[in-house]
Design a protein around this motif. Sequence first.
Motif, PDB file in Angstrom:
ATOM      1  N   ASN A   1     -10.975   3.677  -7.723  1.00 31.46           N
ATOM      2  CA  ASN A   1      -9.894   4.648  -7.588  1.00 31.46           C
ATOM      3  C   ASN A   1      -8.851   4.201  -6.571  1.00 31.46           C
ATOM      4  O   ASN A   1      -7.637   4.352  -6.789  1.00 31.46           O
ATOM      5  CB  ASN A   1     -10.461   6.004  -7.162  1.00 31.46           C
ATOM      6  N   THR A   2      -9.303   3.629  -5.449  1.00 32.77           N
ATOM      7  CA  THR A   2      -8.378   3.183  -4.408  1.00 32.77           C
ATOM      8  C   THR A   2      -7.496   2.053  -4.903  1.00 32.77           C
ATOM      9  O   THR A   2      -6.270   2.068  -4.716  1.00 32.77           O
ATOM     10  CB  THR A   2      -9.159   2.732  -3.162  1.00 32.77           C
ATOM     11  N   VAL A   3      -8.103   1.051  -5.526  1.00 27.59           N
ATOM     12  CA  VAL A   3      -7.339  -0.113  -5.991  1.00 27.59           C
ATOM     13  C   VAL A   3      -6.366   0.279  -7.105  1.00 27.59           C
ATOM     14  O   VAL A   3      -5.192  -0.122  -7.098  1.00 27.59           O
ATOM     15  CB  VAL A   3      -8.297  -1.226  -6.461  1.00 27.59           C
ATOM     16  N   ILE A   4      -6.831   1.071  -8.078  1.00 28.68           N
ATOM     17  CA  ILE A   4      -5.965   1.474  -9.195  1.00 28.68           C
ATOM     18  C   ILE A   4      -4.786   2.289  -8.681  1.00 28.68           C
ATOM     19  O   ILE A   4      -3.625   2.058  -9.078  1.00 28.68           O
ATOM     20  CB  ILE A   4      -6.762   2.271 -10.236  1.00 28.68           C
TER      21      ILE A   4
ATOM     22  N   ILE B   1      -3.904  -2.455   0.639  1.00 34.46           N
ATOM     23  CA  ILE B   1      -4.320  -2.059  -0.710  1.00 34.46           C
ATOM     24  C   ILE B   1      -5.449  -1.031  -0.691  1.00 34.46           C
ATOM     25  O   ILE B   1      -5.578  -0.209  -1.596  1.00 34.46           O
ATOM     26  CB  ILE B   1      -4.739  -3.315  -1.519  1.00 34.46           C
ATOM     27  N   LEU B   2      -6.293  -1.056   0.351  1.00 29.54           N
ATOM     28  CA  LEU B   2      -7.386  -0.094   0.438  1.00 29.54           C
ATOM     29  C   LEU B   2      -7.052   1.086   1.341  1.00 29.54           C
ATOM     30  O   LEU B   2      -7.927   1.885   1.662  1.00 29.54           O
ATOM     31  CB  LEU B   2      -8.656  -0.788   0.950  1.00 29.54           C
ATOM     32  N   SER B   3      -5.797   1.186   1.771  1.00 31.10           N
ATOM     33  CA  SER B   3      -5.388   2.260   2.684  1.00 31.10           C
ATOM     34  C   SER B   3      -4.356   3.151   2.007  1.00 31.10           C
ATOM     35  O   SER B   3      -3.227   3.283   2.478  1.00 31.10           O
ATOM     36  CB  SER B   3      -4.827   1.667   3.980  1.00 31.10           C
ATOM     37  N   VAL B   4      -4.731   3.733   0.891  1.00 28.52           N
ATOM     38  CA  VAL B   4      -3.830   4.649   0.182  1.00 28.52           C
ATOM     39  C   VAL B   4      -3.633   5.892   1.040  1.00 28.52           C
ATOM     40  O   VAL B   4      -4.533   6.315   1.772  1.00 28.52           O
ATOM     41  CB  VAL B   4      -4.425   5.017  -1.185  1.00 28.52           C
ATOM     42  N   GLY B   5      -2.420   6.488   0.957  1.00 24.32           N
ATOM     43  CA  GLY B   5      -2.081   7.649   1.780  1.00 24.32           C
ATOM     44  C   GLY B   5      -3.160   8.715   1.794  1.00 24.32           C
ATOM     45  O   GLY B   5      -3.324   9.452   0.810  1.00 24.32           O
ATOM     46  N   PHE B   6      -3.891   8.816   2.897  1.00 24.58           N
ATOM     47  CA  PHE B   6      -5.039   9.716   2.987  1.00 24.58           C
ATOM     48  C   PHE B   6      -4.622  11.179   2.923  1.00 24.58           C
ATOM     49  O   PHE B   6      -5.213  11.983   2.203  1.00 24.58           O
ATOM     50  CB  PHE B   6      -5.796   9.430   4.290  1.00 24.58           C
TER      51      PHE B   6
ATOM     52  N   SER C   1     -10.794  -2.161   6.836  1.00 25.88           N
ATOM     53  CA  SER C   1      -9.866  -2.932   7.667  1.00 25.88           C
ATOM     54  C   SER C   1     -10.047  -4.439   7.476  1.00 25.88           C
ATOM     55  O   SER C   1      -9.066  -5.188   7.394  1.00 25.88           O
ATOM     56  CB  SER C   1     -10.066  -2.572   9.143  1.00 25.88           C
ATOM     57  N   VAL C   2     -11.291  -4.882   7.394  1.00 26.15           N
ATOM     58  CA  VAL C   2     -11.563  -6.317   7.232  1.00 26.15           C
ATOM     59  C   VAL C   2     -11.025  -6.813   5.895  1.00 26.15           C
ATOM     60  O   VAL C   2     -10.389  -7.874   5.818  1.00 26.15           O
ATOM     61  CB  VAL C   2     -13.072  -6.597   7.361  1.00 26.15           C
ATOM     62  N   VAL C   3     -11.259  -6.059   4.832  1.00 25.38           N
ATOM     63  CA  VAL C   3     -10.746  -6.451   3.517  1.00 25.38           C
ATOM     64  C   VAL C   3      -9.220  -6.496   3.540  1.00 25.38           C
ATOM     65  O   VAL C   3      -8.603  -7.411   2.977  1.00 25.38           O
ATOM     66  CB  VAL C   3     -11.248  -5.482   2.433  1.00 25.38           C
ATOM     67  N   GLY C   4      -8.588  -5.536   4.203  1.00 23.58           N
ATOM     68  CA  GLY C   4      -7.133  -5.528   4.298  1.00 23.58           C
ATOM     69  C   GLY C   4      -6.586  -6.744   5.033  1.00 23.58           C
ATOM     70  O   GLY C   4      -5.593  -7.345   4.601  1.00 23.58           O
ATOM     71  N   VAL C   5      -7.233  -7.142   6.129  1.00 29.43           N
ATOM     72  CA  VAL C   5      -6.787  -8.323   6.878  1.00 29.43           C
ATOM     73  C   VAL C   5      -6.944  -9.588   6.049  1.00 29.43           C
ATOM     74  O   VAL C   5      -6.059 -10.456   6.024  1.00 29.43           O
ATOM     75  CB  VAL C   5      -7.570  -8.434   8.205  1.00 29.43           C
TER      76      VAL C   5
END
Length: 329
Positions: A101-104, A256-261, A306-310
């Motif tokens: 869901n986050t990635v899509i 990409i994994l930090s969609v507007g919470f 955070s690690v995946v985003g970096v």
Amino acid sequence: MAEQTTNFVDTLRVDNTGKTRKKLKHQLPLGTRIRRAWRLYVLLAPALVWVIIFCYWPMYGVQIAFRDFSPATGLTGGPWVGLKHFVRFVTSYQFELVLKNTVILHMYELLVAFPVPIILALVLNAVRQKRFSRAVQLVTYAPNFISVVVVVGIMVMLLDPQAGVVNNLMGIAGIPTVNFMGEPGWFRHLFVFSGVWQTAGFSAIIYLAALSSVPPELHEAARVDGATRLRRMWHIDLPAIMPIAVILLVLNIGNILSVGFEKVLLMQNPLNLDVSQVIGTYVYQVGLEASIPQYSYATAIGFFNSVVGVVLLLIVNQMARRIAKAGLF
């Protein structure tokens, strides 16, 4: 010949003197350099203190992702469990759902919302009537000052199945009413396009600032050669904003994994939970909303995010430097 030799020697002497001065300047002690530019350091101090307190000091608490944290024992009182909480998250049944869901949602938002400010800036820059251009810019920029809570509230009132304006107009036209906020198929569309309406005007200002630095002589020469407005936008304006566009694209992919919470949480309800449950809302639920908050588990998920985003930021930035010859660093 003698005059040319003298000029050449003088040039070398000036260059060598400049290099020597730069070298001596860099060899000055740090304390001396700070004393000479103390005013700049005073201006920098509030921002530096803010970053240290709110960005770096909280990193001390990341260690609870590797412990079984309890408020009674404090940050360092819980037993060290290593990667236990990370393994639990990756192997949980929720992992695939929230990651998908986050990635899509982010990729959909990136594909739709990223080109719109570029197109808007190019069109506004090409408009000859500056009053009309300023009016459009004002109208598109104004929604940026509306908070996310108000935007979602407007959507709820407009799309309400009973009293919403949209459903009332559909009823007049003989179209069956739709529960837009409850239908899973509508969630991503509403999230993305309401975001475009809110942020496109503000994002276009960045590109308009870059377009203002394009020399008018380029457009005049292209006009003399018979280039149309569209050709000039493609060959002059677009390359001028490409470096900024690449940098913003790298930053967007890094998040990409930090969609507007906040917006996802406000639009989320039990009916659309299958498509609206993203990593941010899942962390909120298990870390704060649960009857027994799982602080260590929630911190581990946030640290994983955070690690995946970096990692993605570094990879995409390197690709951008190789392909587009522009990058964040």
